[in-house]
Design an enzyme around this catalytic site. Structure first.
Site: not given
Ligand code: NAD
Ligand code: LMR
Ligand code: MG
Length: 603
Positions: A201, A130, A183, A272-273, A295-296, A445
Site C-alpha cells: 500500500k 501490490y 484478514r 488495513e486488512d 481503507d477496507d 482479492n
Molecule cells: N476491491 C477492493 O478494493 C477491495 C477492498 C476491500 C476488500 N476487498 C475484498 O473483499 C473481500 C472481503 O473483505 P471484508 O473485509 O469485507 O471481509 P470480511 O471477512 O469482513 O467479510 C466477508 C463476508 O463475506 C461473507 N461470505 C463468506 N462466504 C460467503 C458466501 N459463500 N456467500 C456470500 N457471502 C459470503 C461473510 O459472511 C462475510 O460477511 C476480501 O476478499 C477482500 O480482499 C476488496
Molecule cells: O488490497 C487490495 O488490493 C484491496 C483491498 O484493500 C483488499 O483488502 O482487498
Molecule cells: Mg485491504
C-alpha cells in the site's frame, strides 16, 4: 448534486510540466563510504558522480565508470524483460514471485531507481508489488524473508512502544499503513506475514501520491494468529500464540496509536486488512481523535460508489435514477457494509428520504439473504436486512441464485472473499436482469478469490455487461473486434488521494465529507464516451494525476469543514483562498518525484 464536469483535457501535459520543473534540492547525509552504499535511500550505485564520490568517501568503493540514471533505468528494465522471457511457460505463481524478487531487490538497494521504474511502469508493476502478487508474497513471507521493512510491534512489547517508536530512523513520518494481519485480502489470518500489505500500500502511496518514501512507515501489530498452520510452522516469524482478544487487544492498538502520535502528531494512519469486528471498532474508537481511516471500509466504499454511479451512466440512466438501481451485495463484512452505508448516504443526499433509502439494496452473507429474521443479526447489517416476503418467495437465508432470479438486479457486487460464488448459474440468471446492461463487480482479492473471472462474466452473463474486479484481468476479446472492458474496482484509486489530501491540508480528522468528496471526484473523472464503452475508472497509468485531483478534492472538503490546519509553510488561510485549480497545483507541488539529489555530507 453530482458535478460530473470533466477536468481540462490538457491535464496530462500540465502534470508533466509540473514534474519537469522540479529541480532536485540538495540532500543532507550524515554518513560516508559504504554506509551510504548500503543505505537504499541515498544509494545511487554506479550513478554517483566523481565529485560526490570524493566528497562522500566513495572513491575506490565503486567501479570507475559513472553510469547515468537513464542508463541504470534501462539496464534494470532490460534485466526485467529478460526475466520475463526466461520464465515464459512457467506457472503463474513462479513467474509472479520471480518478478517480485527482482523488484524487491532493487527496492532494498536503490529506492530512487525503484520508485522511478515503479511510477513509469505502474500498469505492469502494480500487480506485482501490490494486488494480486502481494497476497502470494504474504503467504510465503517467512520463507521469502531476507531483510525487515517497516516496524513490528508485538503483544510482547506492551509498555515499551513509546520508546520503541524512536527506534525508527526517520525524523519525520507522514503516512503509516497498519495491519494486524487478521484478514489479509481474501486469504484470511496470516499473522505477521501480513506486513506485505502495508508495504504494498505504501509503495502505491509513493508511486501514486508522491509521498516521500523517507516519510512512510509500514507497521505490523502482531497480536498472535489463529492460523493453526502458521502456529505449527517452524519457520513462522510471528508470535506463536493465539490472537489477543477484547480489552487486551484494544490496549495494544491504543498504546501504538498514542506512541505514534506522540512522536509524529500529524502522521496519518491507514488501517488495513483488520478482521471486521476490529475494523469497525477501531474506526469508531479513533476517527475523532486521530487523523486516520480504514481503507477496507471507507476507501473501498468510495471506489465502489464511483463505479456504481458509472454503471448507472453506462446503463443510460440519469444519476437522479441511481436510487432506483437494484443492487445485490454479496458479503456482509467490513467492505460490503462500508459500500452499502456509503451508497445509502448517497441515496439520502439525492432523495432526502432516510426511511426508504436502502429499499433497493439486498445483502447476503455466508448464510444467504440477510433479513430481519436473522438470528444474532449484526447491528451494522441491520439497516440492510429485508422484511421477509418483501419480494415474494424470498425468505431469510435465500440463496444467491434465488435472489438474483427474483430481484433481477441491475448490479451484482461481490465482497465475500469467496472465489467463484458468481457461478455459471448465477451469471446466467443475471441475463434476466431488469437492466439492459447489468453490472458485475467481483471485487474480492486476490485473483483466485474473485467472485468470478472476467471471461466467465462475459461468457455467461452476456456481452453487454459492465464488468469490474478487485484484481486485474485482461480485457476480453468478444469477437468481431468487440472488446469486453475490464475495470479494476480497487481502493487503490482512492486511498492515496485520501491520505495525500489529508496530509497537505493538515486535516485534524478524516470526515465523511472528505471521503464523499474523494468518491465524487473519482466518479466525475470519466467522460461519457468512455463510460458508454463500459470503462468506469481511468487507466492506472494516470494514477498520479487522479490522485492529485482526489487529494485536492479532499483538501477542499477539509477546508470547507474548517478542519485544515495547513501544512509546512502553507497556513489554513492560504489554503482557504486557493482556487480549485490552485489546490490541484499545490497538491502536485507537494509530491515527491524520484530523481537523484546532490548529496551533501554533514557530520
Ligand atoms: N476491491 C477492493 O478494493 C477491495 C477492498 C476491500 C476488500 N476487498 C475484498 O473483499 C473481500 C472481503 O473483505 P471484508 O473485509 O469485507 O471481509 P470480511 O471477512 O469482513 O467479510 C466477508 C463476508 O463475506 C461473507 N461470505 C463468506 N462466504 C460467503 C458466501 N459463500 N456467500 C456470500 N457471502 C459470503 C461473510 O459472511 C462475510 O460477511 C476480501 O476478499 C477482500 O480482499 C476488496
Ligand atoms: O488490497 C487490495 O488490493 C484491496 C483491498 O484493500 C483488499 O483488502 O482487498
Ligand atoms: Mg485491504
Amino acid at each position: 448534486m453530482w458535478n460530473l464536469t470533466r477536468f481540462a483535457s490538457s491535464r496530462l501535459s500540465r502534470t508533466r510540466r509540473l514534474f519537469c520543473s522540479a529541480i532536485p534540492g540538495p540532500c543532507i547525509v550524515h554518513k560516508r563510504g559504504t554506509d551510504i552504499l548500503h543505505d537504499p535511500w541515498f544509494n545511487k550505485d554506479t550513478g554517483f558522480p566523481l565529485t560526490e564520490r570524493d566528497r562522500l568517501g566513495l572513491r575506490g568503493l565503486l567501479p570507475p565508470r559513472v553510469i547515468s540514471f537513464e542508463q541504470q533505468y534501462d539496464r534494470f528494465m532490460d534485466s526485467y524483460h529478460s526475466l520475463e522471457k526466461n520464465t515464459k511457460g512457467l506457472p503463474d505463481s513462479v513467474v509472479a514471485l520471480a518478478k517480485w524478487r527482482i523488484l524487491n531487490r532493487l527496492h532494498d538497494r536503490n529506492e530512487t531507481l525503484y520508485y522511478r521504474v515503479l511510477m513509469d511502469n505502474i500498469k505492469d508493476f502494480a500487480p506485482i508489488i501490490y494486488t494480486p502478487t502481494v497476497g502470494l508474497v504474504c503467504q510465503n513471507y517467512s520463507g521469502l524473508f531476507r531483510r525487515p521493512r517497516g516496524m513490528y510491534f508485538s503483544a510482547k512489547d506492551k509498555g515499551e512502544m513509546m520508546s520503541m517508536i524512536y527506534n525508527w530512523p526517520s525524523q519525520h513520518v507522514d503516512m503509516i499503513v497498519l495491519t494486524d494481519g487478521s484478514r489479509i485480502l481474501g486469504l484470511g489470518d496470516l499473522g505477521v506475514q501480513g506486513i506485505g500489505i502495508p508495504i504494498g500500500k505504501l509503495d502505491m502511496y509513493v508511486a501514486a501520491a508522491g509521498i516521500n518514501p523517507q516519510r512512510i512507515l509500514p507497521v505490523m501489530l502482531d497480536v498472535g494468529t489463529n492460523n493453526q498452520k502458521l502456529l505449527e510452522d517452524q519457520l513462522y516469524l510471528g508470535l506463536r500464540q493465539p490472537r489477543l482478544e477484547g480489552e487486551e487487544y484494544l490496549s495494544i492498538v491504543d498504546e501504538f496509536m498514542e506512541a505514534v502520535h506522540t512522536r509524529w502528531p500529524k502522521a496519518i494512519v491507514q488501517f488495513e486488512d483488520f478482521q471486521m469486528k476490529w475494523a469497525f471498532e477501531t474506526l469508531d474508537r479513533y476517527r475523532k481523535r486521530f487523523c486516520m481511516f480504514n481503507d477496507d471500509i471507507q476507501g473501498t466504499a468510495g471506489v465502489a460508489l464511483a463505479g456504481l454511479l458509472g454503471s448507472a451512466r453506462a446503463q443510460g440512466r440519469s444519476l437522479a435514477n441511481f436510487p432506483d438501481q437494484k443492487i445485490v451485495v454479496v458479503g456482509a463484512g467490513s467492505a460490503g457494509l462500508g459500500v452499502l452505508s456509503t451508497a445509502v448516504q448517497a441515496v439520502v443526499r439525492m432523495t432526502g428520504k432516510h426511511e426508504t433509502a436502502a429499499q433497493n439494496f439486498f445483502l447476503l452473507d455466508k448464510d444467504g439473504l440477510v433479513t430481519k429474521e436473522r438470528k444474532n443479526l449484526n447491528p451494522a447489517a441491520a439497516p440492510f436486512a429485508k422484511d421477509p416476503g418483501q419480494i415474494v418467495g424470498l425468505r431469510e437465508g435465500a440463496s444467491l441464485l434465488d435472489v438474483v432470479k427474483k430481484v433481477k438486479p441491475d448490479v451484482l457486487l461481490g465482497l465475500s472473499g469467496v472465489g467463484g460464488v458468481f457461478n455459471e448459474e448465477v451469471l446466467k440468471a443475471l441475463r434476466e436482469s431488469d437492466s439492459t446492461r447489468p453490472a458485475i463487480f467481483a471485487m474480492s482479492n486476490p485473483t483466485m478469490n474473485a467472485e468470478c473471472t472476467a471471461a466467465d462474466a462475459f461468457k455467461h452473463a452476456g456481452e453487454n455487461i459492465v464488468f469490474a474486479s478487485g484484481s486485474p484481468f485482461e480485457n476480453i476479446q468478444l469477437g468481431n473486434g468487440k472488446v469486453g472492458y475490464v475495470n479494476q474496482a480497487n481502493n487503490m484509486y482512492l486511498f492515496p488521494g485520501i491520505g495525500l489530501g489529508s496530509l497537505v491540508s493538515g486535516a485534524r480528522f478524516i470526515t465523511d465529507g472528505m471521503l464523499q468528496a474523494a468518491a465524487e471526484c473519482l466518479a466525475s473523472y470519466m467522460r461519457d464516451e468512455e463510460i458508454q464503452k463500459g470503462i468506469l475508472y481511468p487507466s492506472i497509468s494516470s494514477i498520479r494525476h487522479i490522485t492529485a485531483e482526489v487529494g485536492a478534492s479532499v483538501l477542499r472538503a477539509a477546508v470547507g469543514e474548517g478542519l485544515a490546519e495547513g501544512h509546512g509553510e502553507v497556513g489554513p488561510k492560504e489554503l482557504a483562498h486557493m482556487s480549485k485549480e490552485e489546490t490541484v497545483e499545490y497538491v502536485f507541488r507537494n509530491m515527491w518525484f524520484p530523481i537523484y539529489s546532490p548529496l551533501v555530507h554533514e557530520k
